[in-house]
Design a protein around this motif. Structure first.
Motif, PDB file in Angstrom:
ATOM      1  N   ALA A  34      26.658   1.871 -13.443  1.00  0.00           N
ATOM      2  CA  ALA A  34      27.612   2.471 -12.511  1.00  0.00           C
ATOM      3  C   ALA A  34      28.281   3.710 -13.119  1.00  0.00           C
ATOM      4  O   ALA A  34      28.663   4.632 -12.422  1.00  0.00           O
ATOM      5  CB  ALA A  34      28.654   1.445 -12.108  1.00  0.00           C
ATOM      6  N   TYR A  66      18.980  12.647 -10.449  1.00  0.00           N
ATOM      7  CA  TYR A  66      19.910  12.568  -9.318  1.00  0.00           C
ATOM      8  C   TYR A  66      21.371  12.648  -9.744  1.00  0.00           C
ATOM      9  O   TYR A  66      22.221  13.083  -8.989  1.00  0.00           O
ATOM     10  CB  TYR A  66      19.592  11.339  -8.444  1.00  0.00           C
ATOM     11  N   ARG A  70      26.752  15.140 -12.974  1.00  0.00           N
ATOM     12  CA  ARG A  70      27.795  14.358 -13.637  1.00  0.00           C
ATOM     13  C   ARG A  70      27.537  14.212 -15.126  1.00  0.00           C
ATOM     14  O   ARG A  70      28.148  13.380 -15.789  1.00  0.00           O
ATOM     15  CB  ARG A  70      27.924  13.011 -12.942  1.00  0.00           C
ATOM     16  N   GLN A 104      13.374   4.900  -7.913  1.00  0.00           N
ATOM     17  CA  GLN A 104      13.652   4.916  -6.478  1.00  0.00           C
ATOM     18  C   GLN A 104      12.878   5.936  -5.687  1.00  0.00           C
ATOM     19  O   GLN A 104      12.929   5.923  -4.471  1.00  0.00           O
ATOM     20  CB  GLN A 104      15.143   5.162  -6.238  1.00  0.00           C
ATOM     21  N   LYS A 125      12.756   8.099   1.526  1.00  0.00           N
ATOM     22  CA  LYS A 125      13.397   7.364   2.626  1.00  0.00           C
ATOM     23  C   LYS A 125      13.486   5.879   2.313  1.00  0.00           C
ATOM     24  O   LYS A 125      14.373   5.198   2.775  1.00  0.00           O
ATOM     25  CB  LYS A 125      12.590   7.546   3.920  1.00  0.00           C
ATOM     26  N   CYS A 126      12.501   5.395   1.573  1.00  0.00           N
ATOM     27  CA  CYS A 126      12.544   3.960   1.279  1.00  0.00           C
ATOM     28  C   CYS A 126      11.853   3.686  -0.048  1.00  0.00           C
ATOM     29  O   CYS A 126      11.197   4.542  -0.621  1.00  0.00           O
ATOM     30  CB  CYS A 126      11.963   3.145   2.433  1.00  0.00           C
ATOM     31  N   ALA A 127      12.040   2.478  -0.546  1.00  0.00           N
ATOM     32  CA  ALA A 127      11.600   2.141  -1.895  1.00  0.00           C
ATOM     33  C   ALA A 127      10.120   1.769  -1.976  1.00  0.00           C
ATOM     34  O   ALA A 127       9.629   1.445  -3.053  1.00  0.00           O
ATOM     35  CB  ALA A 127      12.462   1.013  -2.444  1.00  0.00           C
ATOM     36  N   ARG A 132      10.807   0.417  -7.906  1.00  0.00           N
ATOM     37  CA  ARG A 132      11.544  -0.740  -7.404  1.00  0.00           C
ATOM     38  C   ARG A 132      10.624  -1.766  -6.755  1.00  0.00           C
ATOM     39  O   ARG A 132      10.890  -2.955  -6.770  1.00  0.00           O
ATOM     40  CB  ARG A 132      12.625  -0.301  -6.408  1.00  0.00           C
ATOM     41  N   CYS A 165       7.361  -2.913   2.947  1.00  0.00           N
ATOM     42  CA  CYS A 165       8.787  -3.051   2.614  1.00  0.00           C
ATOM     43  C   CYS A 165       8.970  -3.880   1.338  1.00  0.00           C
ATOM     44  O   CYS A 165       8.418  -4.961   1.194  1.00  0.00           O
ATOM     45  CB  CYS A 165       9.519  -3.716   3.770  1.00  0.00           C
ATOM     46  N   THR A 166       9.770  -3.323   0.427  1.00  0.00           N
ATOM     47  CA  THR A 166      10.032  -3.969  -0.854  1.00  0.00           C
ATOM     48  C   THR A 166      10.700  -5.336  -0.682  1.00  0.00           C
ATOM     49  O   THR A 166      10.483  -6.245  -1.470  1.00  0.00           O
ATOM     50  CB  THR A 166      10.943  -3.055  -1.698  1.00  0.00           C
ATOM     51  N   VAL A 167      11.515  -5.461   0.354  1.00  0.00           N
ATOM     52  CA  VAL A 167      12.192  -6.731   0.601  1.00  0.00           C
ATOM     53  C   VAL A 167      11.190  -7.772   1.116  1.00  0.00           C
ATOM     54  O   VAL A 167      11.157  -8.906   0.652  1.00  0.00           O
ATOM     55  CB  VAL A 167      13.343  -6.532   1.612  1.00  0.00           C
ATOM     56  N   PHE A 168      10.339  -7.339   2.054  1.00  0.00           N
ATOM     57  CA  PHE A 168       9.392  -8.277   2.655  1.00  0.00           C
ATOM     58  C   PHE A 168       8.285  -8.690   1.687  1.00  0.00           C
ATOM     59  O   PHE A 168       7.723  -9.774   1.803  1.00  0.00           O
ATOM     60  CB  PHE A 168       8.764  -7.676   3.915  1.00  0.00           C
ATOM     61  N   GLU A 170       8.483  -9.556  -1.228  1.00  0.00           N
ATOM     62  CA  GLU A 170       8.890 -10.718  -2.022  1.00  0.00           C
ATOM     63  C   GLU A 170       8.434 -12.015  -1.348  1.00  0.00           C
ATOM     64  O   GLU A 170       7.871 -12.886  -1.992  1.00  0.00           O
ATOM     65  CB  GLU A 170      10.410 -10.711  -2.228  1.00  0.00           C
ATOM     66  N   SER A 171       8.663 -12.114  -0.028  1.00  0.00           N
ATOM     67  CA  SER A 171       8.211 -13.338   0.663  1.00  0.00           C
ATOM     68  C   SER A 171       6.692 -13.409   0.702  1.00  0.00           C
ATOM     69  O   SER A 171       6.124 -14.490   0.620  1.00  0.00           O
ATOM     70  CB  SER A 171       8.737 -13.423   2.098  1.00  0.00           C
TER      71      SER A 171
END
Lengths: 270, 270
Positions: A34, A66, A70, A104, A125-127, A132, A165-168, A170-171
């Protein structure tokens, strides 16, 4: 005379310190977390310690990635696309096309012989197709990201991963495991899926030899093999792949230092 | 007395509902368990929980209808029915006069336009990515270390919702961590998350010609802050039912009960 490049990525922050001859004398690496400012300071200290120099001996520092705005010690910022091209052509002079897979985002970059960017496109737009996606697969399998490439290389049976999809995914992986499919076959499917997405990105900029693979994912031998097979060409990859952005930034820093561009800080302090 | 069961094996949760086989009454027992990767095991556990609530022995269940993405893995099933059909049938039972239904599960969002008898006129589904589904909220909550049950109540206290620009659930995780670093409050981030999902749900439901009465089913219906945001966006009341998470299982049980009677009548005639 020393120049430094600090690449603040979404997942990891990298630093490279170059001496006056353009040789890498120090590297620093840590999770971005962070606190971006702290991460950028720590990698610089780490790289200076490896080089055996004090941070004030660095004449010029360039931030990229990115979080480049900073980087507290940065004298200037350069986009990661320019830095990857610069670094890749420095390490592999024959490079004309670059595939950069980070935590990412995934980028395809076309460069000229001087390491200047001719064209690029990216998936932001997406991972899907990024580090990831691989990390998610590794996590479901209870493996470290460094382990999945070698495991995937042992695959004997072709298996297609259908979810983008990175989330899907997994299943989907859990499902395949519960059906008794081997983890090396599932992982090889995951690697092929990312290679396929990379290939379509690369085709959009037009592939010209040589192809250099950069970013943290380039250290995964399973991914290098999958990209080579998909692109039907040899891919340059090095142990320093994940430092490519930082290396490019450090090269820009060194050029400016040589050209006599003085540190902002010194100017302010007189 | 005999019973029929409907089992909805979802990607995240598996739900079971028990009905009397020969009477027309409503839900006698309900069970809900995490799906994990053993889909058949999850179906059995959900059924056991429903049997326990109704205090019914397993051998009194003589017809089982399965639905949801894992319906083919339910070993004890007598029939499998697609989830669109089951969700529509169950929702109409729970929320009478329903014309438009939105079912939001962990991985899928389905907008369904209905006839008064629960028949489906048209539907649209988002099943390619987690951008407009429960998993999006779950990932954000995980990144913020907020318990899923607390997401709604916390979001209700938001004063200035913070928009989430990432569509990808994975990239949203990093984005919300950045928002925290920049001093945004957790309730404002959560409510911003709800509003961005509601945008995507609203466009899905408009594709089936949204007309009131409009109802919401699926696990997300338990989240009051999201329901409120959806009402504001669609400018119409959202009708709910406390058993709405069981709509798919109930629809399967109702359709299963009808099928069982048809089979009995047919064999009696023969």
């Amino acid at each position: 005379m020393y120049g430094a490049g600090i690449d603040v990525g979404s997942t990891q922050t990298k630093c490279v310190v170059l001496d006056g001859n353009g040789e890498i004398v120090g590297r620093g690496l840590r999770m971005t977390g962070a606190d971006v400012v702290k991460a950028s300071e720590q990698v610089l200290e780490q790289a200076c310690a490896e080089a055996g120099i004090e941070t004030h001996e660095i004449v010029y520092t360039i931030g990229t990635g990115y979080g480049r705005f900073r980087v507290a010690t940065g004298d200037d910022q350069v986009t990661e696309i320019s830095c990857h091209a610069k670094g890749a052509v420095h390490l592999f002079p024959g490079t004309r096309t670059i595939l950069d897979i980070g935590g990412q985002d995934t980028k395809a970059i076309k460069t000229n012989a001087r390491g200047e960017v001719v064209d690029f496109c990216m998936n932001d737009k997406c991972a899907a197709g990024t580090g990831r996606f691989l990390a998610a697969a590794a996590e479901v399998m209870g493996l470290d990201v460094s382990e999945i490439g070698p495991v995937a290389l042992k695959s004997t049976e072709e298996l297609k991963i259908t979810n983008v999809c990175t989330v899907f995914v997994e299943s989907e992986i859990l499902n395949q495991l519960s059906r008794g499919r081997k983890r090396e076959d599932i992982l090889a499917g995951v690697h092929r899926s990312i290679a396929g997405r990379s290939a379509s990105l690369l085709r959009r900029v037009g592939v010209e030899e040589e192809l250099t693979f950069t970013g943290g994912v380039a250290r995964n031998p399973g991914m290098v093999a999958a990209v080579e097979r998909r692109m039907k060409m040899k891919v340059n990859a090095s142990e320093d792949s994940q430092f490519m952005g930082a290396l490019g930034a450090a090269l820009f820093a060194l050029e400016r230092a040589m050209a006599g561009v003085r540190r902002k800080e010194q100017e302010v302090q007189g | 007395m005999n019973f029929v069961a409907g089992i909805d094996v979802g990607s995240r949760m598996t739900k079971a509902v028990l009905l009397a086989a020969e009477e027309d009454g409503g839900i006698l027992g309900r069970g809900k368990v995490y799906t994990h990767f053993d889909l058949n095991g999850a179906a059995e556990r959900a059924l056991e929980a429903a049997l326990a609530e109704a205090d019914v022995a397993r051998d009194r269940v003589d017809y089982i209808a399965a639905t949801g993405y894992g319906r083919y893995q339910v070993g004890a099933r007598d029939i499998q029915i697609t989830e669109i059909t089951c969700h529509a049938r169950g929702a109409v039972e729970l929320i009478p006069d329903l014309v438009t239904l939105l079912d939001v599960g962990a991985q899928n969002a389905r907008a369904i336009r209905l006839l008064p008898n629960g028949r489906v006129v048209s539907f649209r589904m988002n099943d390619k990515c987690a951008s407009g589904a429960g998993r999006f909220i779950e990932r954000v909550a995980g990144a913020l270390e907020v318990d899923l049950g607390q997401v709604g109540p916390l979001a209700m206290t938001a004063t200035e919702p913070c928009p989430i620009s990432s569509i990808c659930a994975v990239l949203a995780e990093s984005e919300v961590i950045n928002h925290v670093t920049n001093g945004e409050t957790i309730p404002d981030i959560l409510q911003g998350t709800h509003e961005s999902i509601v945008d995507r749900l609203a466009s899905l439901v408009r594709q089936v010609n949204l007309e009131p009465p409009f109802g919401l089913t699926g696990g997300v219906a338990n989240n009051r802050a999201l329901v409120h945001a959806l009402e504001q966006r669609l400018e119409m009341p959202v009708r709910l039912h406390r058993d709405s998470e069981y709509a798919g299982a109930l629809g399967a049980a109702l359709l299963g009960r009808r099928r069982r009677r048809q089979l009995r009548t047919a064999s009696a005639v023969a």
